[in-house]
Design a protein around this motif. Structure first.
Motif, PDB file in Angstrom:
ATOM      1  N   PRO B  33      17.977  18.516  11.066  1.00 49.52           N
ATOM      2  CA  PRO B  33      18.330  17.815   9.832  1.00 49.52           C
ATOM      3  C   PRO B  33      19.042  18.769   8.863  1.00 49.52           C
ATOM      4  O   PRO B  33      18.717  19.953   8.819  1.00 49.52           O
ATOM      5  N   VAL B  34      19.999  18.265   8.130  1.00 49.58           N
ATOM      6  CA  VAL B  34      20.684  19.065   7.109  1.00 49.58           C
ATOM      7  C   VAL B  34      19.761  19.195   5.895  1.00 49.58           C
ATOM      8  O   VAL B  34      19.311  18.193   5.341  1.00 49.58           O
ATOM      9  N   ARG B  35      19.452  20.420   5.526  1.00 47.12           N
ATOM     10  CA  ARG B  35      18.532  20.623   4.412  1.00 47.12           C
ATOM     11  C   ARG B  35      19.272  21.084   3.156  1.00 47.12           C
ATOM     12  O   ARG B  35      18.954  22.098   2.591  1.00 47.12           O
ATOM     13  N   SER B  36      20.272  20.315   2.738  1.00 48.95           N
ATOM     14  CA  SER B  36      20.987  20.693   1.513  1.00 48.95           C
ATOM     15  C   SER B  36      20.892  19.548   0.511  1.00 48.95           C
ATOM     16  O   SER B  36      20.533  18.420   0.857  1.00 48.95           O
ATOM     17  N   LEU B  37      21.227  19.841  -0.727  1.00 51.71           N
ATOM     18  CA  LEU B  37      21.112  18.878  -1.825  1.00 51.71           C
ATOM     19  C   LEU B  37      21.755  17.538  -1.476  1.00 51.71           C
ATOM     20  O   LEU B  37      21.232  16.477  -1.818  1.00 51.71           O
ATOM     21  N   GLY B  38      22.899  17.589  -0.764  1.00 49.52           N
ATOM     22  CA  GLY B  38      23.624  16.372  -0.416  1.00 49.52           C
ATOM     23  C   GLY B  38      22.848  15.445   0.505  1.00 49.52           C
ATOM     24  O   GLY B  38      23.205  14.282   0.668  1.00 49.52           O
ATOM     25  N   ASN B  39      21.781  15.949   1.117  1.00 49.59           N
ATOM     26  CA  ASN B  39      21.009  15.131   2.058  1.00 49.59           C
ATOM     27  C   ASN B  39      19.587  14.860   1.531  1.00 49.59           C
ATOM     28  O   ASN B  39      18.676  14.616   2.292  1.00 49.59           O
ATOM     29  N   VAL B  40      19.434  14.931   0.220  1.00 51.60           N
ATOM     30  CA  VAL B  40      18.123  14.718  -0.395  1.00 51.60           C
ATOM     31  C   VAL B  40      18.212  13.497  -1.301  1.00 51.60           C
ATOM     32  O   VAL B  40      19.195  13.314  -2.001  1.00 51.60           O
ATOM     33  N   TYR B  41      17.201  12.643  -1.251  1.00 52.76           N
ATOM     34  CA  TYR B  41      17.230  11.462  -2.124  1.00 52.76           C
ATOM     35  C   TYR B  41      15.815  11.075  -2.544  1.00 52.76           C
ATOM     36  O   TYR B  41      14.832  11.544  -1.973  1.00 52.76           O
ATOM     37  N   TYR B  42      15.737  10.217  -3.555  1.00 53.01           N
ATOM     38  CA  TYR B  42      14.444   9.714  -4.006  1.00 53.01           C
ATOM     39  C   TYR B  42      14.165   8.406  -3.279  1.00 53.01           C
ATOM     40  O   TYR B  42      14.923   7.447  -3.399  1.00 53.01           O
ATOM     41  N   ASP B  43      13.094   8.383  -2.527  1.00 56.26           N
ATOM     42  CA  ASP B  43      12.777   7.207  -1.732  1.00 56.26           C
ATOM     43  C   ASP B  43      11.850   6.288  -2.527  1.00 56.26           C
ATOM     44  O   ASP B  43      10.729   6.665  -2.862  1.00 56.26           O
ATOM     45  N   LYS B  44      12.349   5.084  -2.824  1.00 55.61           N
ATOM     46  CA  LYS B  44      11.587   4.179  -3.692  1.00 55.61           C
ATOM     47  C   LYS B  44      10.340   3.623  -3.011  1.00 55.61           C
ATOM     48  O   LYS B  44       9.418   3.175  -3.669  1.00 55.61           O
ATOM     49  N   VAL B  45      10.335   3.613  -1.690  1.00 49.37           N
ATOM     50  CA  VAL B  45       9.164   3.074  -0.980  1.00 49.37           C
ATOM     51  C   VAL B  45       8.003   4.071  -1.035  1.00 49.37           C
ATOM     52  O   VAL B  45       6.913   3.763  -1.528  1.00 49.37           O
ATOM     53  N   SER B  46       8.247   5.296  -0.555  1.00 45.78           N
ATOM     54  CA  SER B  46       7.160   6.285  -0.565  1.00 45.78           C
ATOM     55  C   SER B  46       7.008   6.900  -1.956  1.00 45.78           C
ATOM     56  O   SER B  46       6.034   7.574  -2.238  1.00 45.78           O
ATOM     57  N   LYS B  47       7.987   6.651  -2.842  1.00 46.70           N
ATOM     58  CA  LYS B  47       8.001   7.227  -4.197  1.00 46.70           C
ATOM     59  C   LYS B  47       7.958   8.753  -4.169  1.00 46.70           C
ATOM     60  O   LYS B  47       7.304   9.388  -5.013  1.00 46.70           O
ATOM     61  N   THR B  48       8.620   9.330  -3.187  1.00 53.43           N
ATOM     62  CA  THR B  48       8.722  10.790  -3.141  1.00 53.43           C
ATOM     63  C   THR B  48      10.169  11.180  -2.857  1.00 53.43           C
ATOM     64  O   THR B  48      10.973  10.351  -2.428  1.00 53.43           O
ATOM     65  N   ILE B  49      10.453  12.440  -3.118  1.00 49.80           N
ATOM     66  CA  ILE B  49      11.744  12.992  -2.723  1.00 49.80           C
ATOM     67  C   ILE B  49      11.735  13.101  -1.201  1.00 49.80           C
ATOM     68  O   ILE B  49      10.723  13.460  -0.610  1.00 49.80           O
ATOM     69  N   LYS B  50      12.850  12.777  -0.573  1.00 48.57           N
ATOM     70  CA  LYS B  50      12.894  12.791   0.893  1.00 48.57           C
ATOM     71  C   LYS B  50      14.193  13.392   1.396  1.00 48.57           C
ATOM     72  O   LYS B  50      15.194  13.417   0.674  1.00 48.57           O
ATOM     73  N   LEU B  51      14.150  13.833   2.642  1.00 48.94           N
ATOM     74  CA  LEU B  51      15.338  14.343   3.286  1.00 48.94           C
ATOM     75  C   LEU B  51      16.057  13.171   3.957  1.00 48.94           C
ATOM     76  O   LEU B  51      15.421  12.333   4.587  1.00 48.94           O
ATOM     77  N   GLY B  52      17.379  13.110   3.809  1.00 44.21           N
ATOM     78  CA  GLY B  52      18.166  12.037   4.418  1.00 44.21           C
ATOM     79  C   GLY B  52      18.291  12.209   5.921  1.00 44.21           C
ATOM     80  O   GLY B  52      17.640  13.067   6.516  1.00 44.21           O
ATOM     81  N   ASP B  53      19.164  11.406   6.565  1.00 45.59           N
ATOM     82  CA  ASP B  53      19.218  11.465   8.023  1.00 45.59           C
ATOM     83  C   ASP B  53      20.434  12.209   8.569  1.00 45.59           C
ATOM     84  O   ASP B  53      20.735  12.133   9.757  1.00 45.59           O
ATOM     85  N   LYS B  54      21.129  12.924   7.693  1.00 47.60           N
ATOM     86  CA  LYS B  54      22.251  13.729   8.198  1.00 47.60           C
ATOM     87  C   LYS B  54      21.721  14.844   9.100  1.00 47.60           C
ATOM     88  O   LYS B  54      20.747  15.504   8.775  1.00 47.60           O
ATOM     89  N   GLU B  55      22.406  15.012  10.226  1.00 48.77           N
ATOM     90  CA  GLU B  55      21.995  16.072  11.142  1.00 48.77           C
ATOM     91  C   GLU B  55      23.166  16.984  11.444  1.00 48.77           C
ATOM     92  O   GLU B  55      24.319  16.587  11.346  1.00 48.77           O
ATOM     93  N   SER B  56      22.843  18.224  11.805  1.00 48.31           N
ATOM     94  CA  SER B  56      23.916  19.085  12.294  1.00 48.31           C
ATOM     95  C   SER B  56      23.498  19.632  13.649  1.00 48.31           C
ATOM     96  O   SER B  56      22.316  19.717  13.961  1.00 48.31           O
ATOM     97  N   LYS B  57      24.483  19.955  14.475  1.00 46.18           N
ATOM     98  CA  LYS B  57      24.181  20.457  15.811  1.00 46.18           C
ATOM     99  C   LYS B  57      24.394  21.958  15.874  1.00 46.18           C
ATOM    100  O   LYS B  57      25.326  22.489  15.257  1.00 46.18           O
ATOM    101  N   ARG B  58      23.513  22.617  16.599  1.00 45.31           N
ATOM    102  CA  ARG B  58      23.693  24.045  16.807  1.00 45.31           C
ATOM    103  C   ARG B  58      24.020  24.274  18.290  1.00 45.31           C
ATOM    104  O   ARG B  58      23.272  23.850  19.148  1.00 45.31           O
ATOM    105  N   HIS B  59      25.155  24.952  18.518  1.00 43.35           N
ATOM    106  CA  HIS B  59      25.624  25.162  19.894  1.00 43.35           C
ATOM    107  C   HIS B  59      25.447  26.609  20.305  1.00 43.35           C
ATOM    108  O   HIS B  59      25.848  27.514  19.580  1.00 43.35           O
TER     109      HIS B  59
END
Lengths: 364, 364
Positions: B33-59
């Motif tokens: 998962p991408v762990r940068s500000l651009g992939n972080v959001y406030y989730d209204k269901v869990s009412k917590t800050i959450k990591l989005g679903d962007k992923e990066s691949k390491r080769h």
């Protein structure tokens, strides 16, 4: 043992002397020990850093002294109240509790906590009491575990049953507050780092090796040092220090053993001159075949500190320490306790420490 | 509940996927998962800050990825060893345990701990596990007391009998490690400051008011937050925060309640969205007639932080919070919990807190 009423008496003596001066029409004044570097020395008898006997007088009718005079009396009077009410408070709380504007003026008795803190130290030094005996608390960070029970108020706490957490060392560990019972240990291990303490606790080192393990999480607070001193003085337990092999770790050891300049007025009650330095040593690198890629290059601050410490009276005459400092400078590296994990994460508890203690391989 | 073997299975899955790629003659790679500000959001269901679903691949065969690829596999494999041996270690120890020079070269697998730490976070995020579930410990500072018993390994610890010290919160407070028993409390009080916690403990507030008192000594560590979340989720205890009336205290509250960006990948397990803010509030100054000379002027950093926090999604729609922030800016001051000591050192435990709770005077 100093009782609560002894402390109150000491404070009242300060007060009655001043009112007596006023009643006799004299200018009110009192004496306090000078707490500067020039009045600090290493006492060969107690083997601790101590405050000398230079005193200075504070005069109420001196415009440069009047504010501090008033503040000191306020602090002393609030401390007396605290003790009488059986309450304890932080030095920050004390500042706020006293802060007010003098009636009919715009003058605050204190502007900042930096005005009240030194006066507390003045009181400690002049009454010969620890802050904790004045019912003032310092922040504590330490945790402890081992075969020992303490009685703290109504609670009896078994430090062998603290799980992975350990018991948080309270601010006041004086005998009238903390009673030590059922001590079944052969020595005290004073560990610099929290993470290393956790390793020792998880491996239940204290159970297998019959010892008390304590950490101050870096430079220990007064309470951790006082408690270790009690275990050494009252229960004759040897104390071993386990620090990083770097100037900072060795300085912390030095404070545990002989004390610090800033607390010189209390060191007789805090320092444990019997403490031995078990490790980590630079000479351990060869002895235990520690790979060189876990060492860290010295910086300028390190080199300066080594030079200073070589001159400390208790290090200066010790050939072992001089050799160790010289080796550190020559190799130009330091290393952390965690570096031993390169040899396996339980190397420190299962091989290094037992071997050190068995061969009595430590510095004084 | 995640068992040790579930964790091992998750790690092994990562390993077998890569060996499968190799066996099939494919280029080895894995996603994180991408762990940068651009992939972080406030989730209204869990009412917590959450990591989005962007992923990066390491080769493995990408020269820019190869080193990190090798390091990640090393970390994962050491974590698996730790779990299999039932041992726990610090992230610093892990770094040292792995550090070595690759045979036949002068290349170290890690130069610095700053190389291994982010990979641990990568693993946590991609496996959806807490660091503690990977048997890695973080430093903890917290202490806790109250009518509650915990079972930690073989030890049963009664948190109502901890004297003045409290129980040091261990790093791993997961259900499989810490079992909560005999809980007899109506709410949890999360106190920002150690010195204030000590006041509550000394006055045995937790006994009179049937609550659990915990402090993280400033910004709490993960373990303190996780334990409070467990008390809230598993035992339905309301959680009240008691902080300084300043932007820093309110920010800490915000982290306890909704989480932080840097730990967004774990916040669902750490944050406690039900937390209420009991105090200290700027509006308390009038309500409780707190003298103005204990307030502290805001600095530029404070003003900047207030502006930022007003825009946080969970504060933005809350009229109470908006009013509080505006009042702080208008009055241009902040104040510390210790300021209540101006009204007497037990004012906070005997009047302020009971009144706040009775009148349900808190912010959401």
């Amino acid at each position: 043992m100093i009782t609560m009423s002894d402390t109150v008496k000491k404070i009242e003596k300060l007060g009655t002397e001043i009112t007596k001066q006023i009643d006799e029409g004299k200018e009110p004044n009192y004496s306090i020990p000078v707490r500067s570097l020039g009045n600090v020395y290493y006492d060969k008898v107690s083997k601790t850093i101590k405050l000398g006997d230079k005193e200075s007088k504070r005069h109420f009718l001196n415009i440069g002294h009047a504010r501090k005079f008033m503040q000191t009396i306020l602090v002393a009077s609030e401390v007396k109240n605290l003790i009488k009410h059986g309450a304890t408070t932080s030095i920050r709380d004390l500042y706020y509790a006293l802060k007010h504007t003098i009636e009919g003026t715009k003058e605050n008795v204190f502007e900042d906590q930096s005005e009240s803190d030194p006066l507390i130290e003045d009181l400690e030094a002049s009454l010969g009491l620890l802050r904790e005996e004045l019912h003032l608390t310092a922040s504590t960070k330490g945790i402890i575990a081992g075969k020992m029970t303490v009685k703290d108020g109504k609670d009896t706490i078994d430090l062998a049953r603290m799980g992975s957490g350990g018991w948080g060392v309270p601010s006041n560990v004086e005998p009238e507050k903390i009673e030590i019972k059922d001590l079944d240990a052969e020595y005290v291990l004073f560990i610099e780092k929290d993470a290393v303490w956790k390793r020792f606790n998880e491996d239940q080192f204290w159970k297998k090796h019959k010892c008390i393990i304590i950490t101050g999480k870096g430079q220990p607070a007064r309470a951790e040092r006082r408690l270790v001193q009690r275990l050494n003085k009252e229960y004759k337990l040897p104390v071993y220090a386990l620090m990083d092999a770097d100037p900072w770790g060795m300085y912390i050891y030095s404070v545990i053993k002989q004390g610090s300049i800033s607390l010189s007025y209390s060191e007789e009650k805090l320092a444990t001159p019997d403490t031995k330095y078990l490790g980590l040593m630079i000479s351990d690198v060869d002895k235990y075949k520690i790979p060189s890629n876990v060492t860290i290059k010295l910086n300028l601050q390190d080199i300066k500190r080594i030079k200073e410490m070589k001159e400390y009276p208790w290090f200066k005459k010790d050939k072992g320490w001089q050799k160790e400092f010289d080796l550190m400078k020559q190799r130009n590296y330091k290393l952390e306790l965690e570096a031993l994990s390169r040899k396996g994460i339980r190397f420190i508890t299962e091989e290094y420490l037992p071997h050190k203690i068995e061969t009595r391989d430590f510095l004084g």
